[in-house]
Design an enzyme around this catalytic site. Structure first.
Site, PDB file in Angstrom:
ATOM      1  N   HIS A   1       0.669  -1.067   0.224  1.00 44.67           N
ATOM      2  CA  HIS A   1       0.013  -0.042   0.165  1.00 44.67           C
ATOM      3  C   HIS A   1       0.894   1.235   0.141  1.00 44.67           C
ATOM      4  O   HIS A   1       2.150   0.981  -0.179  1.00 44.67           O
ATOM      5  CB  HIS A   1      -0.974   0.014   1.209  1.00 44.67           C
ATOM      6  CG  HIS A   1      -0.402  -0.132   2.594  1.00 44.67           C
ATOM      7  ND1 HIS A   1       0.328   1.026   2.919  1.00 44.67           N
ATOM      8  CD2 HIS A   1      -0.428  -0.984   3.480  1.00 44.67           C
ATOM      9  CE1 HIS A   1       0.823   0.632   4.197  1.00 44.67           C
ATOM     10  NE2 HIS A   1       0.333  -0.374   4.730  1.00 44.67           N
TER      11      HIS A   1
ATOM     12  N   HIS B   1       4.105   1.547   2.106  1.00 46.37           N
ATOM     13  CA  HIS B   1       5.459   0.940   1.786  1.00 46.37           C
ATOM     14  C   HIS B   1       6.088   1.726   0.733  1.00 46.37           C
ATOM     15  O   HIS B   1       7.360   2.031   0.379  1.00 46.37           O
ATOM     16  CB  HIS B   1       5.160  -0.485   1.162  1.00 46.37           C
ATOM     17  CG  HIS B   1       4.291  -1.448   2.282  1.00 46.37           C
ATOM     18  ND1 HIS B   1       2.978  -1.527   2.198  1.00 46.37           N
ATOM     19  CD2 HIS B   1       4.760  -1.858   3.356  1.00 46.37           C
ATOM     20  CE1 HIS B   1       2.554  -2.437   3.079  1.00 46.37           C
ATOM     21  NE2 HIS B   1       3.499  -2.567   3.875  1.00 46.37           N
TER      22      HIS B   1
ATOM     23  N   CYS C   1       3.042 -10.684  19.067  1.00 45.51           N
ATOM     24  CA  CYS C   1       2.193 -10.133  17.951  1.00 45.51           C
ATOM     25  C   CYS C   1       2.410 -10.468  16.607  1.00 45.51           C
ATOM     26  O   CYS C   1       3.669 -10.154  16.367  1.00 45.51           O
ATOM     27  CB  CYS C   1       2.239  -8.597  17.737  1.00 45.51           C
ATOM     28  SG  CYS C   1       1.085  -7.885  16.339  1.00 45.51           S
TER      29      CYS C   1
ATOM     30  N   CYS D   1       3.335  -8.024  13.702  1.00 42.79           N
ATOM     31  CA  CYS D   1       4.603  -7.222  14.078  1.00 42.79           C
ATOM     32  C   CYS D   1       5.779  -8.415  14.014  1.00 42.79           C
ATOM     33  O   CYS D   1       7.034  -7.968  13.913  1.00 42.79           O
ATOM     34  CB  CYS D   1       4.822  -6.593  15.575  1.00 42.79           C
ATOM     35  SG  CYS D   1       3.798  -5.298  15.601  1.00 42.79           S
TER      36      CYS D   1
ATOM     37  N   CYS E   1      -2.244  -5.228  20.786  1.00 41.52           N
ATOM     38  CA  CYS E   1      -0.791  -4.572  20.215  1.00 41.52           C
ATOM     39  C   CYS E   1      -1.061  -3.329  19.909  1.00 41.52           C
ATOM     40  O   CYS E   1      -1.965  -2.911  19.551  1.00 41.52           O
ATOM     41  CB  CYS E   1      -0.481  -5.357  18.981  1.00 41.52           C
ATOM     42  SG  CYS E   1       0.638  -4.698  17.890  1.00 41.52           S
TER      43      CYS E   1
ATOM     44  N   HIS F   1      -1.284  -2.641  15.759  1.00 39.50           N
ATOM     45  CA  HIS F   1      -2.166  -3.245  14.992  1.00 39.50           C
ATOM     46  C   HIS F   1      -3.396  -3.299  15.863  1.00 39.50           C
ATOM     47  O   HIS F   1      -4.468  -3.641  15.059  1.00 39.50           O
ATOM     48  CB  HIS F   1      -1.679  -4.735  14.575  1.00 39.50           C
ATOM     49  CG  HIS F   1      -0.445  -4.842  13.732  1.00 39.50           C
ATOM     50  ND1 HIS F   1       0.830  -4.791  14.141  1.00 39.50           N
ATOM     51  CD2 HIS F   1      -0.417  -4.735  12.349  1.00 39.50           C
ATOM     52  CE1 HIS F   1       1.618  -4.669  13.273  1.00 39.50           C
ATOM     53  NE2 HIS F   1       0.811  -4.546  12.096  1.00 39.50           N
TER      54      HIS F   1
ATOM     55  N   LYS G   1      -2.221   4.224  11.908  1.00 37.61           N
ATOM     56  CA  LYS G   1      -1.316   3.648  10.792  1.00 37.61           C
ATOM     57  C   LYS G   1      -2.127   3.009   9.764  1.00 37.61           C
ATOM     58  O   LYS G   1      -2.950   2.104   9.933  1.00 37.61           O
ATOM     59  CB  LYS G   1      -0.248   2.925  11.584  1.00 37.61           C
ATOM     60  CG  LYS G   1       0.706   2.249  10.646  1.00 37.61           C
ATOM     61  CD  LYS G   1       1.686   1.505  11.126  1.00 37.61           C
ATOM     62  CE  LYS G   1       2.620   0.789  10.168  1.00 37.61           C
ATOM     63  NZ  LYS G   1       2.625  -0.539  10.045  1.00 37.61           N
TER      64      LYS G   1
ATOM     65  N   LYS H   1      -1.822  -3.145   6.430  1.00 34.08           N
ATOM     66  CA  LYS H   1      -2.359  -4.514   5.915  1.00 34.08           C
ATOM     67  C   LYS H   1      -3.296  -4.997   6.827  1.00 34.08           C
ATOM     68  O   LYS H   1      -4.388  -5.497   6.310  1.00 34.08           O
ATOM     69  CB  LYS H   1      -1.296  -5.517   5.347  1.00 34.08           C
ATOM     70  CG  LYS H   1      -0.250  -4.754   4.255  1.00 34.08           C
ATOM     71  CD  LYS H   1       0.666  -5.825   3.922  1.00 34.08           C
ATOM     72  CE  LYS H   1       1.943  -5.804   4.969  1.00 34.08           C
ATOM     73  NZ  LYS H   1       3.242  -5.925   4.098  1.00 34.08           N
TER      74      LYS H   1
HETATM   75  O1  ME8 Z   1       8.170  -4.489   9.040  1.00 38.46           O
HETATM   76  N1  ME8 Z   1       3.292   4.800   6.955  1.00 38.46           N
HETATM   77  O2  ME8 Z   1       7.722  -5.202   6.899  1.00 38.46           O
HETATM   78  P1  ME8 Z   1       6.429  -4.570   6.547  1.00 38.46           P
HETATM   79  C1  ME8 Z   1       4.588   4.824   6.599  1.00 38.46           C
HETATM   80  N2  ME8 Z   1       9.582  -7.238   7.005  1.00 38.46           N
HETATM   81  N3  ME8 Z   1       5.514   3.657   6.211  1.00 38.46           N
HETATM   82  C2  ME8 Z   1       4.843   2.517   6.244  1.00 38.46           C
HETATM   83  C3  ME8 Z   1       3.528   2.539   6.585  1.00 38.46           C
HETATM   84  C4  ME8 Z   1       2.388   3.413   6.939  1.00 38.46           C
HETATM   85  N4  ME8 Z   1       1.299   3.289   7.143  1.00 38.46           N
HETATM   86  N5  ME8 Z   1       3.211   1.336   6.587  1.00 38.46           N
HETATM   87  C5  ME8 Z   1       4.376   0.336   6.335  1.00 38.46           C
HETATM   88  C6  ME8 Z   1       8.250  -5.168   8.050  1.00 38.46           C
HETATM   89  N6  ME8 Z   1       5.379   1.449   6.010  1.00 38.46           N
HETATM   90  C7  ME8 Z   1       9.543  -6.010   8.165  1.00 38.46           C
HETATM   91  C8  ME8 Z   1      10.876  -5.204   8.035  1.00 38.46           C
HETATM   92  S1  ME8 Z   1      13.304  -4.870   7.530  1.00 38.46           S
HETATM   93  C9  ME8 Z   1      14.906  -5.881   7.875  1.00 38.46           C
HETATM   94  C10 ME8 Z   1      12.175  -5.910   7.943  1.00 38.46           C
HETATM   95  C11 ME8 Z   1       6.733   1.148   5.653  1.00 38.46           C
HETATM   96  O3  ME8 Z   1       6.072  -4.877   5.363  1.00 38.46           O
HETATM   97  C12 ME8 Z   1       7.716   1.619   6.712  1.00 38.46           C
HETATM   98  O4  ME8 Z   1       8.918   1.855   6.050  1.00 38.46           O
HETATM   99  O5  ME8 Z   1       5.457  -4.545   7.594  1.00 38.46           O
HETATM  100  C13 ME8 Z   1       7.678   0.211   7.611  1.00 38.46           C
HETATM  101  O6  ME8 Z   1       8.836   0.290   8.512  1.00 38.46           O
HETATM  102  C14 ME8 Z   1       7.630  -0.928   6.558  1.00 38.46           C
HETATM  103  O7  ME8 Z   1       6.821  -0.269   5.538  1.00 38.46           O
HETATM  104  C15 ME8 Z   1       7.158  -2.094   7.232  1.00 38.46           C
HETATM  105  O8  ME8 Z   1       6.751  -2.914   6.156  1.00 38.46           O
END
Ligand code: ME8
Length: 527
Positions: free
Chosen positions: A28, A31, A137, A140, A155, A158, A306, A309
């Site tokens: 979304h 990301h 969680c 997370c 959490c 979430h 926030k 997904k």
């Molecule tokens: O945490 N606003 O993956 P993830 C701003 N796999 N940025 C956002 C956001 C939002 N509402 N939602 C997601 C993970 N992001 C792990 C990471 S790294 C070694 C492992 C962005 O799919 C933001 O950068 O949940 C967040 O940290 C990342 O997507 C989390 O993506």
């Protein structure tokens, strides 16, 4: 030891990373936000003449992915292959992301190095067996402390119930690194940014660290623990290592030396502790250098929460690019939001910025100037005479100041400030054209004055194309072509930031042609 025969070591790259995203679902705009910011930062540094490595990728192990695959009746590997190809890579294409590498945690180049890393740490006495009970969680993929949970045991990220887990696991002695971490934060104030993130991390570590479990034994979707395959490595521990693995750790020492440490790990503030506490402790344990900066961006919010997904509040980026195009998308999010702070997307503010800043201020200026060169000078850019004085001289010195300011701000990840500075220049040039009124000069037959104005306006557009290329590569390429700049100056991507302000680069005689409209008028209101 290197010898002289080895030749000079390769220049250290400017290495920027995004988080690797979970492929339990489609991307979304949250990301995409982090990914676009990294793309702009790296494009800017490329135009500073630096060698750049921009890394992104996907995080494919753990319970959350396993559950998503099961829900869709696929094996976890089938599911991740499908999601990477059908959703995550297309997101990069839709946003014109120029990443140099894409790492998947299910690839051999990653999994094999994860094994090597933990064999080494195990042998160095950095792993012990213990048992843990805590609130987990799955969204997370993280244990939560009782003090972090919301009322009703939910959490805090979430809003979902956590699960009590009690397991025998392998542990990494994180607590023993607290003092070294605090010293590092103290001596490297740039390590965690922005300031609010740094404060949070410092006070968290000052509060004392617990050792963390680095394995799981209740499911098997992960990298097996090398000395005990009844466990898999905890997904976060596995994921963090992607950054060094992609840089060539353990396989390509020369490339690794020329890439690591990372200059910027871009992360959302939800995953700050993993990157600013656990990851540097792992690197210390392995005797590797620490990243220069971990920069935490704020959250895109929906209804004050926030976008996520898990909560099904995500907007797919393509829904916006389909309507506004990728350039406007990239521009909007970086201009509208302050990078370290939370903010919201709205169709109304997107449409408003599109129309007033991109279509009117920038796009119209370009088409007006080009149209006048075509009309009054038969598509041939005139010689502008002495441009060092008067209003043209003022434009040239405004540009010098803007170029310095934009560089400082882009490099500090203040995208909003940098774009505001460049668009102040766009406004100034608009004001100049309106005030000098070339159409009046043409009517009056004042050729010398008209030439001065046409040249100065076109030269300003040249500089805008260079300064905005990192953010809006498509529109800037069109503008570059329409100014007829390439034959004399070379490709836009090769234009250097440090010389953008040198006035007079567009050659007289350049062939200026009407191109495609940079930002077409929106036909229908966005829904
Ligand atoms: O945490 N606003 O993956 P993830 C701003 N796999 N940025 C956002 C956001 C939002 N509402 N939602 C997601 C993970 N992001 C792990 C990471 S790294 C070694 C492992 C962005 O799919 C933001 O950068 O949940 C967040 O940290 C990342 O997507 C989390 O993506």
């Amino acid at each position: 030891m290197p010898t002289e025969q080895d030749g000079p070591a390769a220049e250290k790259a400017f290495f920027v990373t995004t988080p690797i995203y979970y492929v339990n679902d489609v991307p979304h705009i949250g990301h995409a936000y982090t990914t676009v910011a990294g793309d702009v930062l790296t494009r800017w540094h490329r135009q500073k003449g630096e060698r750049v490595v921009y890394l992104t990728g996907t995080d494919e192990h753990g319970e959350k992915i396993l559950a998503a695959a099961a829900e869709h009746g696929m094996s976890p590997q089938e599911w991740t292959d499908h999601m990477v190809e059908s959703a995550w890579k297309p997101m990069l294409a839709a946003l014109d992301i120029a990443n140099d590498d894409f790492i998947r945690t299910t690839s051999a180049r990653h999994e094999d190095r994860v094994r090597d890393f933990w064999i080494a740490l195990h042998e160095a006495g950095q792993v012990y067996k213990g048992s843990y009970t805590g609130s987990y969680c799955v969204s997370c993929e993280e244990f939560k402390l009782p003090s972090e949970l919301l009322e009703g045991g939910l959490c805090p990220v979430h809003g979902r119930p956590v699960r009590e887990i009690s397991e025998d696991n392998y542990f990494f002695p994180l607590s023993t690194y607290a003092q070294r971490l605090l010293e590092h934060y103290e001596t490297h104030p740039e390590f965690v940014q922005p300031e609010s993130a740094r404060n949070e991390v410092v006070s968290f570590v000052r509060g004392g660290l617990q050792d963390i479990s680095m394995s799981r034994s209740s499911f098997d979707w992960g990298v097996p623990v090398p000395w005990d395959p009844s466990h898999v490595i905890y997904v976060w521990i596995d994921a963090l290592q992607n950054y060094i693995n992609a840089a060539g750790w353990g396989t390509d020492p020369e490339r690794f030396a020329a890439t690591w440490p990372a200059d910027v790990h871009l992360v959302g503030k939800d995953i700050l502790r993993f990157h600013a506490v656990i990851w540097p402790a792992m690197l210390m344990a392995a005797g590797l250098g620490l990243p220069r900066t971990v920069f935490a961006n704020g959250w895109l919010l929906v209804g004050g929460e926030k976008m996520s997904k898990t909560k099904l509040t995500g907007i797919p980026p393509q829904q916006i690019t389909d309507h506004f195009g990728s350039d406007a998308y990239r521009y909007y999010f970086l201009r509208e939001l302050s990078f370290g702070q939370d903010g919201s997307f709205s169709w109304e503010s997107m449409a408003q910025r599109y129309t007033s800043e991109l279509a009117n201020d920038f796009g119209n200026l370009a088409s007006r100037v080009v149209a006048m060169v075509v009309r009054y000078r038969d598509s041939v850019l005139p010689d502008g005479g002495d441009q060092s004085v008067g209003e043209e001289g003022a434009l040239a010195s405004a540009l010098s100041a803007v170029a310095v300011r934009a560089d400082k701000l882009f490099c500090a990840l203040d995208f909003q400030g940098a774009l505001t500075a460049v668009f102040d220049f766009v406004k100034q040039v608009n004001g100049y054209v309106t005030e000098r009124a070339p159409w009046v000069l043409a009517k009056a037959g004042d050729d010398a004055a008209l030439d001065r104005v046409l040249y100065a306006s076109a030269e300003s557009l040249r500089a805008m194309a260079v300064l905005l290329n990192a953010v809006m590569p498509r529109a800037c390429a069109k503008l570059w072509a329409s100014l007829g700049a390439e034959p004399a100056l070379g490709p836009l991507a090769d234009q250097r930031i440090d010389s953008v302000a040198r006035w007079g680069q567009l050659p007289a005689e350049a062939r200026v042609t009407r191109g495609e409209v940079l930002f077409p008028r929106l036909e229908e209101p966005a829904s």
